[in-house]
Enzyme design. Structure first.
Site, PDB file in Angstrom:
ATOM      1  N   ARG A  54       0.719  -1.241  -0.100  1.00 12.20           N
ATOM      2  CA  ARG A  54      -0.043  -0.016   0.125  1.00 12.20           C
ATOM      3  C   ARG A  54       0.662   1.388  -0.120  1.00 12.20           C
ATOM      4  O   ARG A  54       0.596   2.286  -0.354  1.00 12.20           O
ATOM      5  CB  ARG A  54      -0.983  -0.041   1.352  1.00 12.20           C
ATOM      6  CG  ARG A  54      -2.307  -0.430   0.909  1.00 12.20           C
ATOM      7  CD  ARG A  54      -3.137  -0.030   1.997  1.00 12.20           C
ATOM      8  NE  ARG A  54      -2.863  -0.579   3.304  1.00 12.20           N
ATOM      9  CZ  ARG A  54      -3.333  -0.681   4.434  1.00 12.20           C
ATOM     10  NH1 ARG A  54      -4.523  -0.589   4.456  1.00 12.20           N
ATOM     11  NH2 ARG A  54      -2.550  -1.170   5.647  1.00 12.20           N
ATOM     12  N   LYS A  66       0.985 -19.865   6.501  1.00 12.31           N
ATOM     13  CA  LYS A  66       0.115 -19.786   7.750  1.00 12.31           C
ATOM     14  C   LYS A  66       0.222 -18.378   8.392  1.00 12.31           C
ATOM     15  O   LYS A  66       1.069 -17.490   8.039  1.00 12.31           O
ATOM     16  CB  LYS A  66       0.658 -20.749   8.702  1.00 12.31           C
ATOM     17  CG  LYS A  66       1.864 -20.383   9.567  1.00 12.31           C
ATOM     18  CD  LYS A  66       1.977 -21.453  10.820  1.00 12.31           C
ATOM     19  CE  LYS A  66       2.599 -20.610  11.644  1.00 12.31           C
ATOM     20  NZ  LYS A  66       3.850 -20.044  11.660  1.00 12.31           N
ATOM     21  N   GLU A  98      13.002 -23.666  20.904  1.00 13.47           N
ATOM     22  CA  GLU A  98      13.589 -22.276  20.615  1.00 13.47           C
ATOM     23  C   GLU A  98      14.087 -21.597  21.594  1.00 13.47           C
ATOM     24  O   GLU A  98      13.479 -21.700  22.894  1.00 13.47           O
ATOM     25  CB  GLU A  98      12.500 -21.425  19.854  1.00 13.47           C
ATOM     26  CG  GLU A  98      11.932 -22.075  18.447  1.00 13.47           C
ATOM     27  CD  GLU A  98      10.930 -21.136  17.726  1.00 13.47           C
ATOM     28  OE1 GLU A  98      11.162 -20.355  17.046  1.00 13.47           O
ATOM     29  OE2 GLU A  98       9.883 -21.029  18.159  1.00 13.47           O
ATOM     30  N   HIS A 113       4.036 -27.309  11.595  1.00  8.63           N
ATOM     31  CA  HIS A 113       5.519 -27.988  11.425  1.00  8.63           C
ATOM     32  C   HIS A 113       5.626 -29.416  12.128  1.00  8.63           C
ATOM     33  O   HIS A 113       6.161 -30.264  11.537  1.00  8.63           O
ATOM     34  CB  HIS A 113       6.373 -27.004  12.256  1.00  8.63           C
ATOM     35  CG  HIS A 113       6.282 -25.623  11.608  1.00  8.63           C
ATOM     36  ND1 HIS A 113       5.976 -25.185  10.358  1.00  8.63           N
ATOM     37  CD2 HIS A 113       6.709 -24.170  12.081  1.00  8.63           C
ATOM     38  CE1 HIS A 113       6.008 -23.894  10.174  1.00  8.63           C
ATOM     39  NE2 HIS A 113       6.310 -23.305  11.291  1.00  8.63           N
TER      40      HIS A 113
HETATM   41  C1  BG6 Z   1       7.101 -20.005  12.466  1.00 10.59           C
HETATM   42  C2  BG6 Z   1       6.696 -19.621  14.010  1.00 10.59           C
HETATM   43  O1  BG6 Z   1       6.225 -20.653  11.814  1.00 10.59           O
HETATM   44  O2  BG6 Z   1       8.475 -20.867  12.737  1.00 10.59           O
HETATM   45  C3  BG6 Z   1       7.508 -18.966  14.836  1.00 10.59           C
HETATM   46  O3  BG6 Z   1       5.495 -18.699  13.563  1.00 10.59           O
HETATM   47  C4  BG6 Z   1       8.872 -19.807  14.935  1.00 10.59           C
HETATM   48  O4  BG6 Z   1       7.098 -18.656  15.818  1.00 10.59           O
HETATM   49  C5  BG6 Z   1       9.400 -20.259  13.497  1.00 10.59           C
HETATM   50  O5  BG6 Z   1       9.541 -19.013  15.703  1.00 10.59           O
HETATM   51  C6  BG6 Z   1      10.507 -21.260  13.974  1.00 10.59           C
HETATM   52  O6  BG6 Z   1      10.841 -21.495  12.536  1.00 10.59           O
HETATM   53  P1  BG6 Z   1      12.642 -21.741  12.516  1.00 10.59           P
HETATM   54  O7  BG6 Z   1      12.687 -22.200  11.177  1.00 10.59           O
HETATM   55  O8  BG6 Z   1      13.405 -20.637  12.994  1.00 10.59           O
HETATM   56  O9  BG6 Z   1      12.719 -23.133  13.326  1.00 10.59           O
END
Ligand code: BG6
Length: 500
Positions: free
Chosen positions: A51, A157, A225, A249
């Protein structure tokens, strides 16, 4: 060793949300790499759409800065490497264009039509915008004559927040694009080791005879994470770990471990098998949700020695019962997997960033080394997804040296970084170009997304009905102790020593 790169035909990649965070962090760097590596050639164009008012030059500057920020530091310090990077960047930036379009009104679409022109080249429309705009954009692409045989739609997503909303979203985009033109990204499927799981299972005869309930005790899938929710709290607080990570995932990883060997690597052959797994998952309902799942939320703590805030502070001190951690026990009710639990866990602000799939085999049926009971451990196959990609096969050996017979559990350890010199490519590099090549194997089909929600919805409903407790955990740990109880109740333990 580098793999063979086959250039693709010229195309236009149109990125709605072209100035957003995903474009800056992932899409622009990924497309840059594919051009520098010689897969994108000639006059293929990347068109940023959003935009904001911006000229082509301003968009190129935005991309230039994104590249310096996200990949500049990977370039070696030598003058030669720096000069090569600059020249590749100049070449890449020349092929970037920008069009100001208001996705939810008719403003600006004529300019996009004009820029794209009449050439019948492949066009990929990447919607890096909130799902609320998917319908409006698809409709305007259609009404402006921008959807042709060689057009593809890429979405990511959140693909709904429950089954009903996912079905609505699929119906909306399905009105304008054929299912074969829709590419639903789950970026975990683009990760190198995730694909390697397919190679390991289906390009080797070794594992398949053992890959079943007769030989496998259980499977663990951990996606840990160390980051918190940061600036994404608005989205995250409405989703929680189950919608953000498990529905997509972790369930995709589970499918790849559990599916039957597909007859080929074709998109539908693979997706048919994944779908069968999703449909065989035993429902977790209100009556057993408490036994089968654990929810957690991080409080203050320290990550790698640095103090960090708790979740509630990150979302501005509000109240929230959103889970930032989940552990669950899934069961697959089919011939191959009956009686083999799949323990899944994922969370934010855990001790380390590490993701792995651990296949725990049954112990040898008889121990003929009675003095070595403690050392007598079962085989384990660990597929390391990140940060270090690799495969470890744990076996028993004789502890080397003189004296009696002593046993040791050791890993046959293959680290991909050590074994191969090739740069490890980001999932988006592979996926963006798979769209251009028309290879949908690593993308989720509509029925897969819906089947995953069908299994997830009753879990969330069960939590709500039972007011399931959120266990607090200290940031920098491995999650709430209740998640340890979940697996120990079955006389098993999490593979805590994730490096072992
Ligand atoms: C995303 C999630 O799909 O995947 C995040 O929305 C997450 O919350 C991320 O941190 C993790 O991806 P990766 O590739 O860093 O493991």
């Amino acid at each position: 060793m580098t793999s063979k790169i086959i250039p693709v035909d010229e195309f236009d990649y149109v990125v709605f949300g072209g100035t957003g965070d995903l474009a800056r962090r992932k899409l622009i760097p990924a497309l840059f790499h594919r051009r520098s590596d010689g897969q994108i050639v000639g006059n293929s164009r990347i068109v940023g759409v959003s935009r904001s008012a911006m000229s082509n030059e301003e968009f190129r500057k935005f991309a230039d800065e994104a590249l310096d920020k996200y990949i500049g530091s990977d370039i070696s310090n030598s003058n030669e490497a720096a000069a090569e990077y600059q020249s590749q960047k100049q070449d890449f930036l020349q092929h970037l264009y920008y069009v100001q379009v208001d996705a939810s009104s008719d403003k600006g679409w004529d300019k996009l039509v004009k820029l794209l022109g009449n050439e019948d080249r492949l066009r990929a429309y990447y919607l890096a915008v909130g799902p609320a705009l998917f319908g409006a954009i698809a409709e305007r692409l259609y009404s402006n004559g921008l959807i042709r045989e060689h057009s593809r739609l890429v979405i990511e997503k959140p693909l709904g927040h429950d089954l009903k909303s996912a079905q609505q979203l699929n119906q909306t985009v399905g009105r304008y694009f054929d299912e074969s033109q829709i590419y639903r990204i789950d970026h975990y499927l683009g990760k190198e080791t995730v694909q390697n799981l397919m190679a390991l299972r289906f390009a080797n005869a070794l594992y398949e005879p053992l890959w079943n309930s007769a030989h496998i005790d259980h499977v663990q899938i951990t996606v840990a994470e160390d980051i918190g929710v940061g600036s994404r709290s608005g989205y995250y607080d409405k989703s929680g770990a189950i919608r953000d990570m498990v529905q997509n995932h972790l369930m995709q990883l589970l499918c790849l471990v559990a599916m039957e060997p597909p007859a080929s690597n074709d998109a539908d052959a693979v997706r048919d098998e994944k779908l069968k797994v999703l449909r065989s998952l035993k429902p977790i309902t209100s009556s057993d949700v408490h036994q089968m799942t654990v929810r957690g939320q991080y409080g203050k703590g320290a990550i790698h020695g640095q103090p960090v805030d708790g979740y509630l502070d990150e979302i501005d001190g509000g109240e929230s019962s959103t889970e930032t951690f989940i552990a669950l026990k899934a069961e697959i009710a089919n011939w191959r997997w009956a009686g083999v639990p799949f323990y899944l866990r994922t969370g934010k602000r855990l001790a380390e960033r590490v993701s792995e799939i651990s296949i725990e085999f049954k112990p040898a049926p008889h121990n003929m080394f009675p003095g070595e009971n403690k050392q007598f451990k079962a085989n384990r196959l660990v597929i390391l997804l990140q940060p270090d990609e690799g495969v470890k096969q744990w076996i028993m050996i004789k502890d080397p040296g003189p004296g009696g017979m002593r046993l040791r559990h050791v890993a046959l350890d293959m680290s991909f970084a050590e074994e191969f010199e090739a740069r490890s490519i980001d999932a988006y590099e592979r996926l963006l170009l798979d769209v251009v090549r028309g290879n949908a194997t690593l993308f989720m089909r509509r029925d897969e997304v819906e089947a995953a929600w069908k299994w997830i919805d009753p879990i969330i409903e069960g939590w709500q009905e039972n007011g399931q407790k959120i266990h607090k955990y200290t940031a920098g740990t491995w999650g709430p102790t209740a998640s340890i109880a979940l697996i120990e109740r079955d006389h098993r333990t999490w593979n805590e020593d994730l490096d072992s």
